[in-house]
Design an enzyme around this catalytic site. Structure first.
Site, short mmCIF file in Angstrom:
data_model
loop_
_atom_site.label_atom_id
_atom_site.label_comp_id
_atom_site.label_asym_id
_atom_site.label_seq_id
_atom_site.Cartn_x
_atom_site.Cartn_y
_atom_site.Cartn_z
N GLU A 192 18.88 -15.44 -10.58
CA GLU A 192 18.33 -14.11 -10.82
C GLU A 192 17.70 -14.03 -12.22
OE1 GLU A 192 17.47 -11.75 -9.10
OE2 GLU A 192 17.39 -9.98 -10.39
N TRP A 203 -3.13 -2.68 -1.58
CA TRP A 203 -2.75 -4.03 -1.99
C TRP A 203 -3.43 -4.94 -0.98
CZ3 TRP A 203 -0.05 -8.41 -0.40
CH2 TRP A 203 0.44 -9.23 -1.41
N LYS A 250 6.51 -3.95 -5.23
CA LYS A 250 7.91 -3.53 -5.17
C LYS A 250 8.45 -3.67 -3.75
CE LYS A 250 11.57 -1.48 -6.81
NZ LYS A 250 12.36 -2.44 -7.60
N ARG A 293 4.53 0.39 -6.04
CA ARG A 293 4.53 -0.41 -4.82
C ARG A 293 3.60 -1.62 -4.95
NH1 ARG A 293 6.61 2.53 -0.52
NH2 ARG A 293 5.34 1.51 1.05
N HIS A 299 19.65 -34.86 -11.91
CA HIS A 299 18.90 -35.32 -10.74
C HIS A 299 17.46 -34.82 -10.78
CE1 HIS A 299 22.55 -36.92 -9.10
NE2 HIS A 299 23.15 -35.76 -9.34
N GLU A 311 8.96 -13.35 -13.22
CA GLU A 311 8.27 -12.20 -12.63
C GLU A 311 7.51 -11.39 -13.68
OE1 GLU A 311 10.42 -9.97 -8.97
OE2 GLU A 311 11.65 -10.07 -10.75
N LYS A 367 13.83 -13.11 -12.80
CA LYS A 367 13.46 -11.94 -13.61
C LYS A 367 12.45 -12.35 -14.68
CE LYS A 367 14.41 -9.37 -12.06
NZ LYS A 367 14.81 -8.71 -10.88
N ASN A 372 -1.17 2.12 5.77
CA ASN A 372 -0.30 1.12 5.15
C ASN A 372 0.24 0.26 6.27
OD1 ASN A 372 1.60 -0.33 3.68
ND2 ASN A 372 3.14 1.29 3.79
N GLY A 373 -0.05 -1.05 6.18
CA GLY A 373 0.44 -1.96 7.21
C GLY A 373 -0.59 -3.02 7.50
N CYS A 411 0.83 -1.21 0.00
CA CYS A 411 0.00 0.00 0.00
C CYS A 411 0.87 1.26 0.00
CB CYS A 411 -0.87 0.04 1.24
SG CYS A 411 -1.91 -1.39 1.43
C1 G6P Z 1 10.04 -7.69 -4.17
C2 G6P Z 1 10.61 -7.02 -5.41
C3 G6P Z 1 11.98 -7.60 -5.75
C4 G6P Z 1 12.91 -7.45 -4.55
C5 G6P Z 1 12.30 -8.07 -3.28
C6 G6P Z 1 13.09 -7.67 -2.04
O1 G6P Z 1 9.76 -9.01 -4.43
O2 G6P Z 1 9.75 -7.21 -6.51
O3 G6P Z 1 12.52 -6.90 -6.85
O4 G6P Z 1 14.11 -8.10 -4.83
O5 G6P Z 1 10.97 -7.57 -3.08
O6 G6P Z 1 12.94 -6.28 -1.86
P1 G6P Z 1 14.00 -5.35 -1.18
O7 G6P Z 1 13.41 -3.98 -1.23
O8 G6P Z 1 14.16 -5.86 0.23
O9 G6P Z 1 15.27 -5.47 -1.96
#
Ligand code: G6P
Length: 606
Positions: free
Chosen positions: A480, A76, A601, A27, A503, A487, A484, A102-103, A2
């Site tokens: 990674e 959210w 985010k 966010r 395996h 996602e 990516k 937010n929370g 949020c």
């Molecule tokens: C979310 C974001 C990722 C990020 C992760 C950790 O999943 O989409 O891109 O790596 O959170 O976030 P932070 O702000 O702790 O790096």
């Protein structure tokens, strides 16, 4: 997750709030809303809408909202489905109080039952509505008394913006465990979850600490503690520019942020090598006093930690080194103590699990060293040492430039620690740091291959599943690459250590499966190429990302060459290809790249 914004000043609040909400979209959200204080009626005018901010905006165009104070929210959903009614702002039963939150309020059920027994009727399924109802229940004409009483009853996390219908010149805010900044401009004052929401108006901000109360008027901001005593805070100047939070000529923030990597890498590397703030902090850390190092984070930050494990292991030879998902670390009763160094990696500095991991580590006496991008964030403030990546605001949900700066910072840390521990000579230290310094130019040269990567990626939208393989450091970065891709493109993907293929995953390889293979460890190149042969002979197509120039492409094997570098630092180069590949696969699928479904985010709840 949020996002909240609030404004009080001489300008019309509604457009400022909508604009701020758009800057918080990154966010992650599923509904949005706004409440402004209507001076002619002394009432709140509230508009809430499931879906995108554009939907809210089009409803607003038919409602004249003329006001100098208001609050807005992107939601959210956690408690209650995404719907108009569950969206914020929430009002008390008598519409005397309006709040955005937010929370997560953990004891909301208990509070709700008590208020219901007093005849208060709830209209939503959210935890947040209890704050509005509680605030109205306690309100006796003094907003600060009310906020203190409410905060004393809430368990959980909150950043709150509150308006009272009989206080046309007061916007009040408080936070605990979720971020809130107070922006100060010449036409009015702001509350916001993050700096980009206010950058158009000001770069002067206060970072609110837990249980501090901010009282905003048109021309002043005052801070109080929970005993109603005034406190003084320092006004900070944010170095991020408005441009850095705008998309500019790019179709997506993600592509813009990928392209910014040479610059942000240069900035970050300089600050950690050439007498910048980061260097001073690295110098202070007495690495010899620790007998255990744990690296932790979530999502891509965790993947940066996996890369770090290989680099630290190889250069520093720490006797005990672990990398842990923060969400696991926080609950595993880790064996750590005063002799442990816990390295926390987080772009936002607000990820709930990483914050909890930090607090757990500190409670056990460990020293915490954070690598964070957002100044003023919870992890930046609470960790013992904090190194700042200078990536600037990262808006796309899928991280790119922040991840790259985390890697650079981790390499520098590893080299400096290795030198302090006498594991490498002074000459080796300088040689390795010069490899780090060369990275931005090499990243630049990979970005120049964008057309070739785009062309290849455009042929890959047909795949239902794409595998990533690598060995050692290449396996770390394969994690990674795979994250990516899934996602943002929604294509199923897994990353496997090359040696593990047999395996499990090899059973999924069939005619025209795509495998992305990464090979930059010279000593393991032969082994990885055997894995490539094995999948090709089972019908797979392979995209090989390598600095080694001895592989010829075939009709089943495509090759993207990257510049030579020190093996352990090659993830910083291969990841650029993987980011561009994922981006263009997703773009060709027409995906919502900057805001992928269900993702946020900043994951501020568990
Ligand atoms: C979310 C974001 C990722 C990020 C992760 C950790 O999943 O989409 O891109 O790596 O959170 O976030 P932070 O702000 O702790 O790096």
């Amino acid at each position: 997750m949020c996002g909240i914004i609030g404004y009080i000043g001489s300008e019309n609040a509604a457009p400022i709030i909508i604009e701020g909400l758009k800057k918080l979209e990154y966010r992650g959200y599923d509904s949005a809303g706004i409440a402004v204080y209507e001076e002619s009626t002394s009432q709140f005018n509230v508009v809430k809408q499931k879906g995108r901010i554009s939907a809210l905006e089009s409803r607003l165009s038919s409602i004249p909202l003329d006001s100098h104070m208001g609050i807005g929210h992107t939601r959210w959903a956690t408690h209650g489905e995404p719907s108009d009614i569950n969206s914020h702002p929430h009002l008390g039963n008598k519409s005397k109080i309006a709040i955005v939150h937010n929370g997560i309020i953990e004891n909301y059920k208990k509070l709700k039952e008590r208020l219901e027994r007093k005849g208060i009727v709830f209209v939503s399924q959210t935890d947040s509505e209890v704050i509005a109802q509680l605030a109205e229940y306690y309100y006796n004409g003094d907003p600060m008394d009310m906020v203190i009483k409410v905060a004393n009853r809430l368990e959980g996390s909150y950043a709150l913006g509150i308006m009272c219908a009989d206080q046309p010149d007061t916007l009040i805010a408080i936070k605990k465990d979720n971020p809130l900044i107070i922006g100060v401009s010449d036409h009015g004052n702001f509350i916001a979850s993050d700096v980009p929401a206010v950058l158009k108006h000001t770069n002067k901000v206060y970072y609110l600490d837990d249980k501090e109360i901010a009282v905003l008027k048109k021309g002043s901001v005052q801070f109080f503690n929970m005993d109603k005593e005034p406190i003084s805070k320092s006004l900070e100047t944010v170095t991020w520019t408005l441009d850095s939070a705008e998309k500019g000529e790019y179709q997506h923030f993600m592509l813009k942020e990928i392209m910014e990597q040479p610059k942000v890498l240069r900035d970050t590397i300089r600050s950690a090598i050439y007498g910048g703030d980061n260097q001073a902090i690295i110098d202070k850390i007495d690495i010899e006093s620790f007998n255990k190092v744990v690296v932790t984070g979530c999502g891509s930050a965790y993947n940066a930690g996996v890369v770090a494990k290989y680099v630290f292991e190889s250069l520093c030879r720490f006797p005990s080194l672990e990398v842990e998902l923060a969400s696991e670390f926080r609950y595993k009763d880790a064996v750590i103590d005063e002799k442990s160094l816990v390295i926390l990696i987080s772009q936002s500095g607000e990820t709930a699990d990483t914050i909890a991991a930090m607090r757990e580590a500190r409670a056990k006496g460990a020293t915490t060293l954070a690598i964070v991008n957002v100044v003023g964030s919870t992890i930046a403030k609470e960790s013992d040492y904090c190194l700042f990546t200078l990536a600037g605001p990262e808006i796309a949900v899928a991280t790119t430039k922040a991840f790259s700066t985390q890697l650079a910072m981790l390499y520098i840390l590893a080299v400096r620690f290795a030198a302090k521990l006498n594991k490498i000579t002074k000459e080796k230290e300088s040689e390795l740091l010069s490899y780090v310094e060369d990275l931005p130019a090499k990243v630049d040269s990979i970005l120049k291959q964008v057309d070739a990567i785009q062309k290849y990626a455009s042929t890959c939208v047909v795949y239902k599943s794409i595998f990533f393989i690598g060995r050692n450091i290449d396996y770390a970065i394969a994690l990674e690459g795979s994250l990516k891709l899934k996602e943002i493109s929604y294509i199923h993907s897994e990353a496997y250590a090359g040696g593990e293929l047999k395996h499990g995953t090899i059973s999924l390889i069939e005619e025209d499966t795509l495998v992305v293979a990464i090979s930059n460890c010279e000593r393991l190149h032969g082994k990885l190429m055997s894995n490539v042969e094995q999948v090709i002979s089972r019908g797979a197509k392979v995209l090989l990302v390598t600095k080694l120039k001895d592989v010829q492409p075939t009709d089943r094997l495509s090759v993207i060459n990257i510049p030579d570098s020190f093996d352990l630092f090659s993830p910083s180069l291969s990841v650029i290809v993987l980011q561009l590949f994922s981006y263009y696969v997703a773009a060709n699928k027409g995906a919502n790249i900057d805001k992928p479904r269900n993702l946020a985010k900043s994951v501020t709840v568990e």
